[in-house]
Write a protein that holds these residues in place. Structure first.
Motif, PDB file in Angstrom:
ATOM      1  N   PRO A 586       0.813  -1.238   0.000  1.00 39.80           N
ATOM      2  CA  PRO A 586       0.000   0.000   0.000  1.00 39.80           C
ATOM      3  C   PRO A 586       0.847   1.289   0.000  1.00 39.80           C
ATOM      4  N   ASP A 587       2.034   1.236  -0.593  1.00 43.06           N
ATOM      5  CA  ASP A 587       2.905   2.424  -0.636  1.00 43.06           C
ATOM      6  C   ASP A 587       2.402   3.349  -1.742  1.00 43.06           C
ATOM      7  N   HIS A 588       1.442   4.207  -1.385  1.00 45.20           N
ATOM      8  CA  HIS A 588       0.803   5.070  -2.384  1.00 45.20           C
ATOM      9  C   HIS A 588       1.766   6.112  -2.936  1.00 45.20           C
ATOM     10  N   LYS A 589       2.718   6.495  -2.140  1.00 41.91           N
ATOM     11  CA  LYS A 589       3.692   7.474  -2.618  1.00 41.91           C
ATOM     12  C   LYS A 589       4.543   6.862  -3.742  1.00 41.91           C
ATOM     13  N   ALA A 590       4.993   5.612  -3.524  1.00 41.52           N
ATOM     14  CA  ALA A 590       5.787   4.939  -4.554  1.00 41.52           C
ATOM     15  C   ALA A 590       4.965   4.720  -5.826  1.00 41.52           C
ATOM     16  N   ILE A 591       3.673   4.416  -5.657  1.00 39.29           N
ATOM     17  CA  ILE A 591       2.804   4.196  -6.820  1.00 39.29           C
ATOM     18  C   ILE A 591       2.618   5.505  -7.587  1.00 39.29           C
ATOM     19  N   ARG A 592       2.405   6.612  -6.842  1.00 43.07           N
ATOM     20  CA  ARG A 592       2.242   7.919  -7.507  1.00 43.07           C
ATOM     21  C   ARG A 592       3.509   8.271  -8.300  1.00 43.07           C
ATOM     22  N   ASN A 593       4.690   8.022  -7.711  1.00 40.29           N
ATOM     23  CA  ASN A 593       5.949   8.303  -8.404  1.00 40.29           C
ATOM     24  C   ASN A 593       6.129   7.396  -9.629  1.00 40.29           C
ATOM     25  N   LEU A 594       5.644   6.139  -9.537  1.00 36.15           N
ATOM     26  CA  LEU A 594       5.734   5.214 -10.669  1.00 36.15           C
ATOM     27  C   LEU A 594       4.961   5.757 -11.866  1.00 36.15           C
ATOM     28  N   TYR A 595       3.703   6.167 -11.637  1.00 34.34           N
ATOM     29  CA  TYR A 595       2.881   6.703 -12.733  1.00 34.34           C
ATOM     30  C   TYR A 595       3.475   8.000 -13.291  1.00 34.34           C
ATOM     31  N   SER A 596       3.943   8.892 -12.410  1.00 37.73           N
ATOM     32  CA  SER A 596       4.500  10.175 -12.867  1.00 37.73           C
ATOM     33  C   SER A 596       5.749   9.946 -13.709  1.00 37.73           C
ATOM     34  N   GLY A 597       6.631   9.021 -13.263  1.00 38.30           N
ATOM     35  CA  GLY A 597       7.844   8.725 -14.017  1.00 38.30           C
ATOM     36  C   GLY A 597       7.534   8.135 -15.389  1.00 38.30           C
ATOM     37  N   TYR A 598       6.470   7.290 -15.480  1.00 34.80           N
ATOM     38  CA  TYR A 598       6.125   6.691 -16.780  1.00 34.80           C
ATOM     39  C   TYR A 598       5.663   7.751 -17.767  1.00 34.80           C
ATOM     40  N   GLN A 607      -2.906   6.111 -23.314  1.00 33.67           N
ATOM     41  CA  GLN A 607      -3.730   6.015 -22.107  1.00 33.67           C
ATOM     42  C   GLN A 607      -3.306   7.035 -21.051  1.00 33.67           C
ATOM     43  N   LYS A 608      -2.876   8.245 -21.510  1.00 33.12           N
ATOM     44  CA  LYS A 608      -2.349   9.269 -20.600  1.00 33.12           C
ATOM     45  C   LYS A 608      -3.396   9.719 -19.588  1.00 33.12           C
ATOM     46  N   GLU A 609      -4.632   9.937 -19.988  1.00 35.20           N
ATOM     47  CA  GLU A 609      -5.681  10.410 -19.074  1.00 35.20           C
ATOM     48  C   GLU A 609      -5.913   9.408 -17.946  1.00 35.20           C
ATOM     49  N   ASN A 610      -5.898   8.164 -18.251  1.00 28.64           N
ATOM     50  CA  ASN A 610      -6.093   7.157 -17.204  1.00 28.64           C
ATOM     51  C   ASN A 610      -4.972   7.203 -16.165  1.00 28.64           C
ATOM     52  N   ILE A 611      -3.737   7.422 -16.633  1.00 32.37           N
ATOM     53  CA  ILE A 611      -2.613   7.484 -15.694  1.00 32.37           C
ATOM     54  C   ILE A 611      -2.728   8.725 -14.807  1.00 32.37           C
ATOM     55  N   GLN A 612      -3.112   9.874 -15.387  1.00 28.49           N
ATOM     56  CA  GLN A 612      -3.278  11.092 -14.581  1.00 28.49           C
ATOM     57  C   GLN A 612      -4.371  10.905 -13.529  1.00 28.49           C
TER      58      GLN A 612
END
Length: 847
Positions: A586-598, A607-612
């Protein structure tokens, strides 16, 4: 045939029979396969031959059954064949024990193996070389340790199964009629059953009768024929109806031949008759023409006939000259005697020469017969040729040399036919490549180099002349007739054919196949994409697209499929990104950084809108996580009671029942509740443990007191009988032996041990479960046995009010009564009986 019957037939202590009984389901499946093959209408004959050379249990001959269809029947039991028809036998195949027994393995044969732990079932399909359309099926069982006796039992299972099948056919027929049963098979069953009956054989407007006496075929009749001729005529009929009539009149055995010989000869005559009919149909054309209408030239050898010369008179002289000579002989005795002696020597010499020639002829005949016998047992044609050449060279122009040359010519023709057949088979097996015609020509050249004047040489030359025109037709026929391992290989073959024959007469058919395949695969990809979208996994759909684009290059559907593939590829990337995010839960910070880095690395991602959207969701979850962290810390505070921590979690859940941490809060609350329940359970268990310990201590005290009481009673009896030790011998296991009778008794009776009396049923139960002295065969005594210790001195110590059950029971009126013996000290007693419901004592005696 039920399982019990099969197990009975397979009874025995050998390892093979035990193994077959353990695999009874496999045996049942094997019988079911036999039944399925027997049900095929084209199965002609089934013969039980006394030939155990390769452990064959079942053999049939079929006409008009394609080998592939017969293979389908086999696959249900055996699985895939270890060798298919048309395949050359592998080196490994030649070492299979069951197949090795069959001798030479040919390419056109098909073999199946079903291995068990200690043996294997096998089957072989043998197409006939000299008679297309016919095939033989062998099935059997092999084991290295299988004895003849074990094999006979397994064979009895097959025969009994066949007998029961025929019996069912008869029961289901009308007036004893049997339909669909092969006549040779039925005759062999009748022979094995030693039947005595008349078989009425009917086919359309034909009818014949076969007379069986104790299983032996003794006579037959049909029309004007009788005996052996009638048997052979009836055996030629197909699809007959068999009607059985029991009879008592004896028939004279005019056939005098074993049944198997009659069946083999009858089937041979039928095959020869069929062959003649087929040959007649082939040659029913105008003289001087082939069946195709082409003119032929007949080369007839001139035959010169020289009439035998008539005998003439001596020296060719006239009659008068004969008389003159005779007179001269009479006048000259010396000359006469000389001529007579010469004549006698000539006769003797001619006789000796004739005898020598006769001996030479007999010797040659003997060597020729031995040679023919060896040739019949020798499968190698080259070795046969050498044996015949050696015979011809050794005999020069002697007797049987010409016959040997004729046999040598037959073998040469056999080699010619065999090599010609192998050449055609190799050509059929050539791959559909650009050099097909060149390879085929090389194979034909090999034949002509080996047999330049062979019987098939002209046909080979004609085939070579027609080869360029036949290539396309041959390749197309192979293209259509081949059973491809996969659709992909079939498509590649069709594409290759179109490449080498772009303007061939079969081009439209080939193109139509490819177009239909393209549309079918395109529709399948579209349909499969719906399933992929539904499951959220596009891996298989992308693989299908890649396979299509690889298989079909530059087609009208390629651009559409490339776009579809790009869309699915993007969806798959998003799915994989989400899976990576799931692993970071449940590391939401790491998940947020994963999507932002991609997004930084792939700014044009579809699929940019879905990632945002996912990035915003994770930020919200981070805030909620911080709030829940405080609740989790409070739930682990051991200084608070169970109820207080549960109430705090209930309040958190009520504020946000569908929140991301609501389920986890419920799990924590359930955990605390379980901890509370576990705490209460352990408290109750501790209380119960203490109660059980107290009860056990009380029970042990009671058992100890009872043991002490029984020991005192035992010691009391021993002390009272101490002066009678010459009669009563006490053991240290609670028993004593009466030396007068040799019987062993319990020291204590049941009223002392149990402290209560017993009715008769309870008394029997008591002695059956008695284990005093480590013995388990205690029983109730008889009248005389009880009287031996209670009614004669010294009396065995016991209270006078007691009475003991005996084993002797009688019926009085409607009641059962049992004999008893009282403990009163008296030398004379009367037998007494009481009802079984009375309550008495047991003094047990050992058997």
């Amino acid at each position: 045939m039920n399982t019990k019957s099969i197990l009975s037939l397979l009874s025995g202590d050998s390892k093979d029979l035990i193994h077959l009984r353990q695999n009874i389901d496999v045996v049942l499946d094997f019988l079911e396969l036999i039944e399925n093959i027997d049900a095929i209408p084209q199965v002609k004959s089934r013969l039980h031959e006394e030939n155990r050379s390769f452990y064959s249990l079942y053999k049939v001959v079929a006409e008009g059954v394609p080998p592939r269809l017969m293979e389908k029947h086999m696959i249900g039991f055996f699985g895939a064949p270890v060798k298919r028809s048309g395949e050359n036998p592998s080196l490994k195949l030649k070492f299979y024990p069951s197949l090795k027994l069959m001798g030479r393995i040919l390419p056109e044969q098909t073999f199946f193996i079903k291995k068990l732990k200690k043996g294997e079932f096998f089957a072989a399909i043998w197409p006939w070389t000299r008679k297309p359309g016919f095939l033989t099926v062998h099935m059997g069982y092999y084991s290295k340790t299988l004895t003849d006796n074990d094999f006979n039992k397994l064979e009895d299972v097959i025969k009994t199964f066949s007998h029961e099948k025929i019996a069912k056919e008869m029961e289901s027929g009308i007036s004893g009629q049997i339909r669909g049963i092969n006549l040779p098979t039925f005759l062999q069953m009748s022979e094995q059953d030693k039947s005595t009956c008349v078989l009425s054989i009917k086919r359309k407007n034909k009818m014949g009768r076969l007379f069986m006496d104790n299983g032996e075929l003794v006579d037959a009749e049909t029309g004007s024929l009788s005996g052996r001729e009638a048997v052979f005529e009836v055996l030629k009929w197909d699809n007959v109806i068999i009607e059985i009539e029991k009879y008592s009149l004896k028939r004279e055995n005019i056939i005098q031949s074993p049944l198997l010989n009659l069946l083999l000869e009858g089937l041979k005559q039928k095959d020869e008759e069929d062959a003649r009919a087929e040959e007649a149909s082939k040659t029913s054309h105008e003289p001087g023409e082939t069946p195709s209408g082409e003119a032929v030239t007949l080369d007839l050898d001139d035959t010169t006939y020289t009439p035998r010369k008539k005998s003439r008179d001596l020296n060719g002289h006239k009659k008068e000259e004969h008389f003159d000579s005779y007179d001269d002989l009479n006048r000259k005795p010396f000359l006469r005697y000389t001529l007579v002696s010469f004549f006698i020597c000539l006769v003797i010499g001619l006789g000796a020469w004739g005898s020598l020639k006769g001996l030479e002829y007999l010797e040659a005949k003997k060597h020729y017969s031995l040679l023919m016998e060896k040739l019949g047992n020798e499968p190698d044609l080259a070795l046969k040729e050498k044996m015949l050449n050696d015979f011809i060279l050794s005999r020069n122009q002697g007797a049987f040399s010409e016959a040997a040359r004729d046999t040598l010519l037959e073998i040469e023709n056999q080699k010619d036919d065999a090599f010609y057949g192998e050449t055609l088979q190799k050509i059929r097996g050539l791959a559909l490549t650009h050099d097909y015609d060149q390879k085929a020509k090389e194979l034909y050249d090999q034949y002509l180099r080996k047999f330049p004047l062979g019987k098939n040489a002209n046909q080979v030359r004609q085939n070579m002349t027609d080869l360029p025109e036949m290539v396309e037709e041959t390749q197309y026929k192979k293209l259509v007739d081949t059973t491809w391992e996969s659709k992909e290989k079939k498509i590649e073959a069709y594409k290759q054919f179109l490449y080498y024959h772009p303007k061939g007469k079969h081009r439209e058919k080939v193109e139509l196949f490819l177009v239909l395949e393209i549309e079918e695969r395109y529709d399948k990809i579209l349909q499969q994409r719906k399933d992929c979208d539904k499951k959220g996994d596009w891996t298989s759909c992308i693989e299908q697209c890649d396979g299509f684009l690889s298989l079909f290059e530059n087609t009208y559907r390629n651009n559409e499929l490339k776009e579809i593939r790009e869309d699915m590829d993007a969806a798959q990337d998003l799915k994989e990104l989400q899976q990576l995010a799931t692993e970071l839960e449940p590391d939401h910070k790491a998940i947020r950084n994963l999507y932002s880095g991609y997004l930084v690395q792939h700014p044009g991602f579809l699929q940019k809108e879905n990632i945002q959207e996912e990035i915003g969701k994770r930020q919200k979850l981070m805030d909620q996580a911080e709030n829940f962290r405080g609740i989790r810390i409070a739930s682990n505070d051991a200084s608070k009671g169970f109820i207080e921590r549960i109430q705090e979690l209930d309040q958190y859940i009520d504020r946000d029942p569908t929140g991301p941490y609501a389920d986890e809060a419920r799990k924590i609350r359930d955990r605390i509740r379980n901890e509370r329940l576990e705490y209460d359970r352990k408290s109750r268990m501790e209380t119960e443990r203490k109660r059980q310990e107290t009860a056990l201590q009380l029970e042990q005290m009671q058992q100890q007191q009872q043991t002490e009481t029984l020991n005192r009673e035992t010691m009391n009896i021993k002390s009272r009988l101490r002066e009678h030790s010459h009669i009563f011998s006490f053991n240290d296991d609670g028993t004593f032996t009466d030396k007068r009778t040799g019987l062993t008794w319990c020291v204590l009776d049941s009223s002392v041990v149990l402290g209560k009396c017993l009715n008769y049923g309870e008394a029997l139960h008591y002695v059956n479960n008695l284990r005093t002295g480590g013995k388990n065969r205690w029983r109730l005594p008889t009248f005389s046995e009880l009287a031996g210790i209670y009614k004669q001195e010294p009396f065995y110590p016991s209270e006078s009010w007691k009475w003991f059950w005996t084993i002797e029971k009688v019926v009085k009126g409607y009641h059962e009564m049992v004999g008893i013996v009282t403990a009163g000290k008296e030398n004379v007693f009367q037998r007494q009986y009481v009802p079984t419901k009375e309550c008495g004592t047991v003094h047990a005696v050992h058997q």
